[in-house]
Motif scaffolding. Sequence first.
Motif, PDB file in Angstrom:
ATOM      1  N   TYR A  56      -3.350  -1.352 -11.891  1.00 50.49           N
ATOM      2  CA  TYR A  56      -3.303  -2.532 -12.750  1.00 50.49           C
ATOM      3  C   TYR A  56      -2.207  -2.347 -13.794  1.00 50.49           C
ATOM      4  O   TYR A  56      -1.652  -1.254 -13.954  1.00 50.49           O
ATOM      5  CB  TYR A  56      -4.648  -2.777 -13.433  1.00 50.49           C
TER       6      TYR A  56
ATOM      7  N   ASN B  75      -3.745  -9.312  -9.879  1.00 45.78           N
ATOM      8  CA  ASN B  75      -5.063  -9.585  -9.293  1.00 45.78           C
ATOM      9  C   ASN B  75      -5.306 -11.077  -9.085  1.00 45.78           C
ATOM     10  O   ASN B  75      -6.442 -11.503  -8.951  1.00 45.78           O
ATOM     11  CB  ASN B  75      -6.170  -8.985 -10.172  1.00 45.78           C
TER      12      ASN B  75
ATOM     13  N   HIS C  23       0.833  -2.027  -7.485  1.00 43.86           N
ATOM     14  CA  HIS C  23      -0.024  -3.207  -7.539  1.00 43.86           C
ATOM     15  C   HIS C  23       0.825  -4.463  -7.608  1.00 43.86           C
ATOM     16  O   HIS C  23       2.023  -4.414  -7.897  1.00 43.86           O
ATOM     17  CB  HIS C  23      -0.957  -3.133  -8.754  1.00 43.86           C
TER      18      HIS C  23
ATOM     19  N   ARG D  71      -8.084  -8.260  -5.435  1.00 40.51           N
ATOM     20  CA  ARG D  71      -8.557  -7.302  -6.434  1.00 40.51           C
ATOM     21  C   ARG D  71      -8.180  -5.865  -6.072  1.00 40.51           C
ATOM     22  O   ARG D  71      -8.544  -4.932  -6.780  1.00 40.51           O
ATOM     23  CB  ARG D  71     -10.093  -7.405  -6.569  1.00 40.51           C
TER      24      ARG D  71
END
Length: 286
Positions: free
Chosen positions: A73, A38, A35, A42
């Motif tokens: 995340y 965000n 990741h 998203r």
Amino acid sequence: MIVNTDAKNEADDQFAIVHALLSPSLDIRGLIAAHFGNRHTRSSMEESRAEIDLLLRLMKLDGTVRVEDGAPYALHDVVTPVPSPGADLIIEEAMRDVPEPLYVAFLGPLTDMASALLLEPRIAERDVTVIWIGGNGYDGRGGRPARPEFNLSNDIVAANVVFSSAVKVWQVPAPTYRMTAVGYAELDAKVAPYGEIGEYLVRQLVEWNEQHSGSIEFRALGDSPAIGLMLHPDCGTWVERPAPNFRHDGSYDFSLENRAIRMYDSIDARFIFEDFFAKLQAFARR
């Protein structure tokens, strides 16, 4: 080695991934999609995964390299992992009963390494080295940071888990990885003409610059040192220093007595780029 990459965050991960795949001395045990926070999207981990898959298709290597999803995340605290297939891959490879060491290159946040350590603490006792592109400069290099360096900012908690552990770390902080600038003219001559992958690498870099950086004609390929150091650990100068912890503003905290890490304060970008250019051109001819 394993490459953990936030591949769609910017335009430099792609060069590092391709360089790793083209290097015969590197036993690539897997690619992990990471990741990148965000703030811009998203679904950043999913976008990284799609970019990895695209690179493999353009190189006609899809299905030949293991690819796993990392955490979607950041960690919430220093005791709770974010389980993922990517963290499982790190654990699996770290705990294999083989004589070779494992290197895990992180081109983004350290979320999956921290999760792997929390899920299987014995990793810290194994012959595992983390190569991390991230963190602000030391001793005033690069100026006093106004905010955390980008890769650090996407998971400061994970960075603290890894840096306070016993696992070996080679860090390439921001002032060092920014030594890797390459101009459009050189990319047009040495990368773009060489196959679908060469054309894509340069095109996506120019498009990213035009969208985010305006009228410039260069890019720092800041993730490529992770691959260069795997190929030649002395293609830069380094010092050993106590591992810091990280405050919320990205500054270093040396109040805890952590073990020493290797911090690279310079990098030989010419070695890295000329090796990449030659391998890409040979790959295109084949």
